[in-house]
Design a protein around this motif. Structure first.
Motif, mmCIF file in Angstrom:
data_model
loop_
_atom_site.group_PDB
_atom_site.id
_atom_site.type_symbol
_atom_site.label_atom_id
_atom_site.label_comp_id
_atom_site.label_asym_id
_atom_site.label_seq_id
_atom_site.Cartn_x
_atom_site.Cartn_y
_atom_site.Cartn_z
ATOM 1 N N HIS A 13 0.679 -1.761 -0.041
ATOM 2 C CA HIS A 13 -0.011 0.310 0.114
ATOM 3 C C HIS A 13 1.217 1.303 0.046
ATOM 4 O O HIS A 13 0.219 2.562 -0.317
ATOM 5 C CB HIS A 13 -0.980 0.047 0.867
ATOM 6 C CG HIS A 13 -2.025 -1.108 0.915
ATOM 7 N ND1 HIS A 13 -3.020 -0.914 0.368
ATOM 8 C CD2 HIS A 13 -2.179 -2.419 1.488
ATOM 9 C CE1 HIS A 13 -3.492 -2.729 0.413
ATOM 10 N NE2 HIS A 13 -3.209 -2.845 1.306
ATOM 11 N N SER A 52 -6.837 -0.862 4.523
ATOM 12 C CA SER A 52 -5.257 -0.188 3.730
ATOM 13 C C SER A 52 -5.633 0.424 2.442
ATOM 14 O O SER A 52 -6.569 0.480 1.487
ATOM 15 C CB SER A 52 -3.954 -0.864 4.097
ATOM 16 O OG SER A 52 -4.219 -1.801 5.066
ATOM 17 N N TYR A 53 -4.760 1.356 2.244
ATOM 18 C CA TYR A 53 -4.607 2.507 1.404
ATOM 19 C C TYR A 53 -4.800 2.255 -0.344
ATOM 20 O O TYR A 53 -6.483 2.805 -0.828
ATOM 21 C CB TYR A 53 -3.009 2.944 0.878
ATOM 22 C CG TYR A 53 -2.872 4.466 0.009
ATOM 23 C CD1 TYR A 53 -3.669 5.399 -0.206
ATOM 24 C CD2 TYR A 53 -2.187 3.643 -1.315
ATOM 25 C CE1 TYR A 53 -2.985 6.864 -0.665
ATOM 26 C CE2 TYR A 53 -2.016 4.991 -2.082
ATOM 27 C CZ TYR A 53 -2.617 6.554 -1.684
ATOM 28 O OH TYR A 53 -2.891 7.545 -2.796
#
Length: 238
Positions: free
Chosen positions: A28, A176-177
């Motif tokens: 990420h 997550s990202y």
């Protein structure tokens, strides 16, 4: 929009991804790195990204740990890339509210070489620009950035304004990202800060390169060791 007249095409940047995930597992942190990297490459900057965990970097605080009991150490090769770069960005995730163990290791190895001198007798990292990118799905991005930026300036890097950017999701378990629905890549705050950081790194690197680095007076370790005190008071002669 006016295109900047300044050329950055002779600059080189190195980004060290301090994720805990080995390639080819998705990182990420790499997603945020790519945003900054694209901005630089559009200006002709030569950008290289290393994933530190893929390399056999030894633990320790000497430039080459094979001289201190380790069978192998990839750090000397990484150091050559560090010294060839005008810009260094350290990027990594938040774990337990702090930087990853890989980030800590990279900073320790940078520190291992910080006593080396350049051709002007200054510490080796003088004249280079630093910055950091932080990702995670827990709090702690600013704490991590403070640690990284303090470490870089202490080693001799010059830190521009707004030299950090990051993205963290909601507190607790969550996307997550790069996960679908995270909102990370679309987050205006993160995109703005990453863009500002990247351009500030470019601007400051341009200024330093054109100036020939940090002026070599009052900061030369070689001269200090030779007895020069640069007009400061010598306690032994008060």
């Amino acid at each position: 929009m006016t295109v900047p007249a300044t050329s950055y095409a002779d600059l080189r940047a190195l980004v060290v991804n301090c994720t805990l995930k080995r390639s080819p597992e998705r990182s990420h942190t790499q997603g945020l790195i790519d945003l900054s990297r694209t901005t630089m490459e559009r200006q002709g900057v030569q950008v290289e990204v290393l994933r530190a965990v893929d390399l056999d970097i030894a633990t320790g605080v000497w430039p080459d740990m094979t001289e201190h009991g380790w069978e192998s150490d990839a750090w000397p090769g990484v150091y050559e890339k560090v010294m060839a770069a005008d810009i260094l960005t350290l990027a990594g995730p938040v774990w337990l509210g702090d930087n990853s163990s890989v980030m800590k290791q990279v900073i320790e190895r940078l520190y291992a070489c910080s006593s080396l001198l350049n051709e002007h007798g200054q510490y080796a990292y003088y004249g280079r620009v630093g910055g950091c990118l932080i990702t995670g799905n827990e709090d702690g991005a600013k704490h991590c950035a403070m640690n990284v930026l303090y470490s870089l300036q202490h080693l001799g890097y010059t830190i521009p304004p707004q030299a950090d950017a990051g993205w963290v999701g909601e507190a607790g378990p969550g996307p997550s990202y790069l996960d679908e629905g995270s909102g990370g890549p679309q987050n205006d705050f993160t995109n703005r800060n990453t863009t500002f950081m990247t351009w500030n790194q470019l601007h400051l690197a341009r200024i330093l390169k054109d100036a020939g680095g940090i002026p070599a007076h009052g900061n030369q370790r070689s001269e200090w060791d030779a007895g020069c005190r640069f007009d400061s008071d010598n306690p032994e002669h008060r």
